[in-house]
Design an enzyme around this catalytic site. Structure first.
Site, PDB file in Angstrom:
ATOM      1  N   HIS A 270       0.871  -1.193   0.000  1.00  0.00           N
ATOM      2  CA  HIS A 270       0.000   0.000   0.000  1.00  0.00           C
ATOM      3  C   HIS A 270       0.905   1.239   0.000  1.00  0.00           C
ATOM      4  O   HIS A 270       1.747   1.382  -0.878  1.00  0.00           O
ATOM      5  CB  HIS A 270      -0.937  -0.118   1.206  1.00  0.00           C
ATOM      6  CG  HIS A 270      -2.052   0.869   1.259  1.00  0.00           C
ATOM      7  ND1 HIS A 270      -2.545   1.526   0.159  1.00  0.00           N
ATOM      8  CD2 HIS A 270      -2.795   1.333   2.312  1.00  0.00           C
ATOM      9  CE1 HIS A 270      -3.537   2.330   0.526  1.00  0.00           C
ATOM     10  NE2 HIS A 270      -3.692   2.245   1.826  1.00  0.00           N
ATOM     11  N   HIS A 317      -2.667  -2.399  -9.508  1.00  0.00           N
ATOM     12  CA  HIS A 317      -3.682  -1.839  -8.604  1.00  0.00           C
ATOM     13  C   HIS A 317      -4.844  -2.811  -8.485  1.00  0.00           C
ATOM     14  O   HIS A 317      -5.157  -3.524  -9.438  1.00  0.00           O
ATOM     15  CB  HIS A 317      -4.191  -0.484  -9.114  1.00  0.00           C
ATOM     16  CG  HIS A 317      -4.810   0.336  -8.044  1.00  0.00           C
ATOM     17  ND1 HIS A 317      -6.132   0.229  -7.712  1.00  0.00           N
ATOM     18  CD2 HIS A 317      -4.279   1.255  -7.199  1.00  0.00           C
ATOM     19  CE1 HIS A 317      -6.392   1.057  -6.713  1.00  0.00           C
ATOM     20  NE2 HIS A 317      -5.284   1.692  -6.384  1.00  0.00           N
ATOM     21  N   ARG A 326      -3.360  10.037 -10.677  1.00  0.00           N
ATOM     22  CA  ARG A 326      -2.504  10.673  -9.660  1.00  0.00           C
ATOM     23  C   ARG A 326      -1.037  10.590 -10.114  1.00  0.00           C
ATOM     24  O   ARG A 326      -0.237  11.464  -9.820  1.00  0.00           O
ATOM     25  CB  ARG A 326      -2.680   9.990  -8.297  1.00  0.00           C
ATOM     26  CG  ARG A 326      -4.111  10.069  -7.772  1.00  0.00           C
ATOM     27  CD  ARG A 326      -4.296   9.231  -6.529  1.00  0.00           C
ATOM     28  NE  ARG A 326      -4.020   7.823  -6.756  1.00  0.00           N
ATOM     29  CZ  ARG A 326      -4.034   6.897  -5.808  1.00  0.00           C
ATOM     30  NH1 ARG A 326      -4.295   7.238  -4.555  1.00  0.00           N
ATOM     31  NH2 ARG A 326      -3.780   5.636  -6.087  1.00  0.00           N
ATOM     32  N   ASP A 372       2.240   5.707  -6.504  1.00  0.00           N
ATOM     33  CA  ASP A 372       3.534   5.620  -5.822  1.00  0.00           C
ATOM     34  C   ASP A 372       4.724   5.572  -6.777  1.00  0.00           C
ATOM     35  O   ASP A 372       5.861   5.766  -6.353  1.00  0.00           O
ATOM     36  CB  ASP A 372       3.547   4.394  -4.905  1.00  0.00           C
ATOM     37  CG  ASP A 372       2.493   4.507  -3.826  1.00  0.00           C
ATOM     38  OD1 ASP A 372       2.413   5.572  -3.198  1.00  0.00           O
ATOM     39  OD2 ASP A 372       1.732   3.546  -3.620  1.00  0.00           O
TER      40      ASP A 372
HETATM   41  N1  HAX Z   1       4.702  -6.642  -9.906  1.00  0.00           N
HETATM   42  C1  HAX Z   1       4.696  -7.993  -9.958  1.00  0.00           C
HETATM   43  N2  HAX Z   1       3.597  -8.747  -9.776  1.00  0.00           N
HETATM   44  C2  HAX Z   1       2.451  -8.096  -9.566  1.00  0.00           C
HETATM   45  C3  HAX Z   1       2.362  -6.705  -9.562  1.00  0.00           C
HETATM   46  C4  HAX Z   1       3.549  -5.967  -9.712  1.00  0.00           C
HETATM   47  N3  HAX Z   1       3.582  -4.638  -9.631  1.00  0.00           N
HETATM   48  N4  HAX Z   1       1.078  -6.356  -9.342  1.00  0.00           N
HETATM   49  C5  HAX Z   1       0.388  -7.500  -9.214  1.00  0.00           C
HETATM   50  N5  HAX Z   1       1.215  -8.556  -9.355  1.00  0.00           N
HETATM   51  C6  HAX Z   1       0.902  -9.968  -9.182  1.00  0.00           C
HETATM   52  C7  HAX Z   1       0.356 -10.191  -7.786  1.00  0.00           C
HETATM   53  O1  HAX Z   1       1.411 -10.270  -6.827  1.00  0.00           O
HETATM   54  C8  HAX Z   1      -0.405 -11.458  -7.956  1.00  0.00           C
HETATM   55  O2  HAX Z   1       0.515 -12.518  -7.977  1.00  0.00           O
HETATM   56  P1  HAX Z   1       0.142 -13.974  -7.351  1.00  0.00           P
HETATM   57  O3  HAX Z   1      -0.950 -14.492  -8.222  1.00  0.00           O
HETATM   58  O4  HAX Z   1       1.434 -14.709  -7.464  1.00  0.00           O
HETATM   59  O5  HAX Z   1      -0.298 -13.734  -5.942  1.00  0.00           O
HETATM   60  C9  HAX Z   1      -0.987 -11.300  -9.370  1.00  0.00           C
HETATM   61  O6  HAX Z   1      -0.156 -10.331 -10.023  1.00  0.00           O
HETATM   62  C10 HAX Z   1      -2.411 -10.821  -9.376  1.00  0.00           C
HETATM   63  O7  HAX Z   1      -2.492  -9.630  -8.635  1.00  0.00           O
HETATM   64  P2  HAX Z   1      -3.576  -8.499  -9.009  1.00  0.00           P
HETATM   65  O8  HAX Z   1      -4.933  -9.108  -8.865  1.00  0.00           O
HETATM   66  O9  HAX Z   1      -3.237  -7.854 -10.288  1.00  0.00           O
HETATM   67  O10 HAX Z   1      -3.297  -7.414  -7.892  1.00  0.00           O
HETATM   68  P3  HAX Z   1      -3.882  -7.349  -6.407  1.00  0.00           P
HETATM   69  O11 HAX Z   1      -5.193  -6.668  -6.455  1.00  0.00           O
HETATM   70  O12 HAX Z   1      -3.809  -8.664  -5.727  1.00  0.00           O
HETATM   71  O13 HAX Z   1      -2.808  -6.415  -5.707  1.00  0.00           O
HETATM   72  C11 HAX Z   1      -1.339  -4.556  -5.583  1.00  0.00           C
HETATM   73  C12 HAX Z   1      -2.728  -5.044  -5.988  1.00  0.00           C
HETATM   74  C13 HAX Z   1      -1.294  -3.051  -5.676  1.00  0.00           C
HETATM   75  C14 HAX Z   1      -1.077  -4.954  -4.129  1.00  0.00           C
HETATM   76  C15 HAX Z   1      -0.279  -5.190  -6.523  1.00  0.00           C
HETATM   77  O14 HAX Z   1      -0.500  -4.733  -7.840  1.00  0.00           O
HETATM   78  C16 HAX Z   1       1.148  -4.924  -6.109  1.00  0.00           C
HETATM   79  O15 HAX Z   1       1.692  -5.668  -5.279  1.00  0.00           O
HETATM   80  N6  HAX Z   1       1.796  -3.833  -6.659  1.00  0.00           N
HETATM   81  C17 HAX Z   1       3.130  -3.467  -6.256  1.00  0.00           C
HETATM   82  C18 HAX Z   1       3.096  -2.715  -4.936  1.00  0.00           C
HETATM   83  C19 HAX Z   1       2.463  -1.353  -5.107  1.00  0.00           C
HETATM   84  O16 HAX Z   1       2.806  -0.576  -5.991  1.00  0.00           O
HETATM   85  N7  HAX Z   1       1.523  -1.014  -4.205  1.00  0.00           N
HETATM   86  C20 HAX Z   1       0.853   0.287  -4.204  1.00  0.00           C
HETATM   87  C21 HAX Z   1      -0.537   0.237  -4.816  1.00  0.00           C
HETATM   88  C22 HAX Z   1      -1.240   1.571  -4.790  1.00  0.00           C
HETATM   89  C23 HAX Z   1      -1.524   1.972  -3.412  1.00  0.00           C
HETATM   90  O17 HAX Z   1      -2.296   1.419  -2.665  1.00  0.00           O
HETATM   91  N8  HAX Z   1      -0.832   2.966  -2.955  1.00  0.00           N
HETATM   92  O18 HAX Z   1      -0.861   3.282  -1.665  1.00  0.00           O
END
Ligand code: HAX
Length: 435
Positions: A270, A317, A326, A372
């Site tokens: 997050h 996301h 943003r 971010d």
């Molecule tokens: N890099 C690599 N793999 C990623 C990814 C990324 N940036 N984003 C998603 N995936 C992967 C997930 O880890 C998940 O893998 P598994 O099946 O092995 O568990 C798969 O793709 C499906 O995920 P998703 O359904 O697309 O994404 P989620 O809704 O589960 O998660 C997240 C959303 C934001 C947590 C995720 O995209 C992520 O971990 N991003 C990187 C961290 C990040 O930038 N977080 C900030 C998000 C914005 C925010 O809240 N800001 O505060």
């Protein structure tokens, strides 16, 4: 009573019958169904929260009270000679849904000045913490320590009517928001500037005073205003907003609720992702010996991260399916103020390289950058190189949206949150019956 509170009271009272009618006449109408995938998978997409303060469209991005980010920035009054609207005017918009006049913005700014004195014991607590405490730990501790100031907790103990809960909640929220910039700047200067604290300047607005207390020259005041506005709210389901809502639903006051939301924001999936983005970029810079990688070299770094089982911070996301607006508004700021910055160049190469790789990898549902991916670049450029601190900036902004939601939750009498859980065996039984 200030105009803001008067308008808010009228709006809450006018809104209540809508919520009451929906519950009374249509309480059994379904708005969606929950699948086994959603029950196990973090309730993704389950429509079970209500807020009128912001709405996140997967393709279009966030709307604050119906306005996109460019509309919000264009419609709010901007003082002569300034680039960004005052955060105080944005708070008025989030709380009431109305674009404030200049006079109304000035009134909120004045109100904030009257509320901004941080109780001295907060600094004693921060000074007593280990020097290597993460800034988010310090921020959360400082906020919860002020719980003894809560007007809601006091009035609740004295026996206040449920219809009036929102009023002392508003008071607590405004007190807290007015104090957060000084607490954050204190943490920064204590931790990274040898405790050389710069006192608050009561003549300045929230963003201007924050920049002043951080000791960073113009146009960092504009950066602060933009940051607090962009990070404020992203509807109710994200971890920080939901945590704030959940904790407050037990009638915990805003000090408890905002401290808790800060703890959720501190997760690397997050808000802490902004710290991780800069950490990742710095790691690549070290390996490149300061040279900017070309696209092929950058692709290798991205694949190395993915192949080692890590995520690419700043991308993906849970709701958005396009580039986060943003991200875009921060990119526009960079293009105007720091087009030649080396880290901005890295971020732009990543924008070209990462989405196709995430698509090729075939896991992430959204390959595009989120808020971010861009935010640390601006901070670094203005001298804030201590990237551990970046999520505190996010936290000041997010507190604006979370408190606005808690005030409205109380105004509309939302109950304690309590979803139902099932066992794995029960889900297996449901699956068996449906096949
Ligand atoms: N890099 C690599 N793999 C990623 C990814 C990324 N940036 N984003 C998603 N995936 C992967 C997930 O880890 C998940 O893998 P598994 O099946 O092995 O568990 C798969 O793709 C499906 O995920 P998703 O359904 O697309 O994404 P989620 O809704 O589960 O998660 C997240 C959303 C934001 C947590 C995720 O995209 C992520 O971990 N991003 C990187 C961290 C990040 O930038 N977080 C900030 C998000 C914005 C925010 O809240 N800001 O505060």
């Amino acid at each position: 009573m200030t105009q803001l509170k008067e308008v808010l009271r009228a709006k809450i009272e006018a809104h209540r019958p809508r919520t009451t009618k929906l519950l009374k006449d249509h309480g059994n109408v379904k708005v969606g169904e929950v699948t086994i995938g959603q029950a196990i998978g973090g309730m993704r997409g389950v429509r079970a929260l209500v807020t009128d303060i912001s709405y996140l469209d997967p393709d279009e991005g966030i709307r604050f009270r119906g306005y996109t980010i460019p509309e919000t920035l264009a419609k709010l009054p901007i003082p002569e000679g300034q680039e960004m609207p005052l955060v105080e005017g944005f708070i008025y918009l989030l709380l009431t849904g109305d674009i404030p006049t200049e006079e109304q913005v000035a009134e909120v700014a004045e109100e904030f000045k009257g509320r901004s004195k941080v109780p001295p014991y907060v600094f004693d607590i921060l000074n007593a913490m280990p020097a290597d405490s993460h800034p988010m730990v310090m921020f959360s501790a400082a906020i919860v320590a002020m719980q003894r100031e809560s007007k809601f907790a006091k009035q609740f103990n004295e026996g206040i009517s449920k219809m009036e809960y929102w009023d002392p909640t508003y008071e607590d929220s405004m007190d807290l928001l007015a104090r957060l910039p000084e607490i954050a700047a204190y943490i920064y200067r204590k931790k990274y500037k040898n405790g050389d604290i710069i006192p608050s300047d009561p003549k300045l607005d929230m963003g201007g005073n924050f920049a002043h207390m951080m000791g960073i020259d113009k146009p960092y005041d504009e950066v602060a205003r933009l940051y607090f506005l962009l990070h404020s709210d992203h509807e109710s389901g994200n971890v920080s907003a939901h945590t704030g809502h959940l904790v407050a639903s037990a009638l915990s006051d805003v000090y408890y609720a905002v401290s808790a939301m800060i703890n959720g924001l501190a997760g690397p999936l997050h808000g802490l992702a902004n710290e991780q983005v800069l950490r990742w970029i710095q790691g690549v810079m070290d390996k490149m010996g300061g040279k900017t990688p070309n696209e092929e070299e950058m692709k290798k770094f991205v694949w190395d991260t993915l192949n080692s089982g890590q995520v690419i911070p700043g991308y993906g996301h849970a709701v958005l399916r396009k580039t986060d607006p943003r991200y875009t508004s921060q990119m526009e700021f960079c293009l105007k103020h720091l087009p030649d910055d080396p880290i901005f160049k890295y971020v732009n190469i990543l924008y070209k390289v990462v989405p196709p790789i995430l698509v090729e990898q075939g896991k992430a549902k959204n390959p595009w950058p989120n808020v971010d991916a861009q935010s640390g670049v601006i901070q670094w450029f203005y001298g804030l190189t201590e990237y551990e601190f970046y999520t505190v900036l996010f936290g000041i902004g997010r507190a604006i949206g979370v408190t606005a939601n808690i005030i409205w939750d109380r105004g509309l009498g939302y109950p304690i949150e309590r979803p139902k859980s099932l066992t794995t065996a029960m889900l297996e039984d449901v699956a068996k019956k449906s096949s």
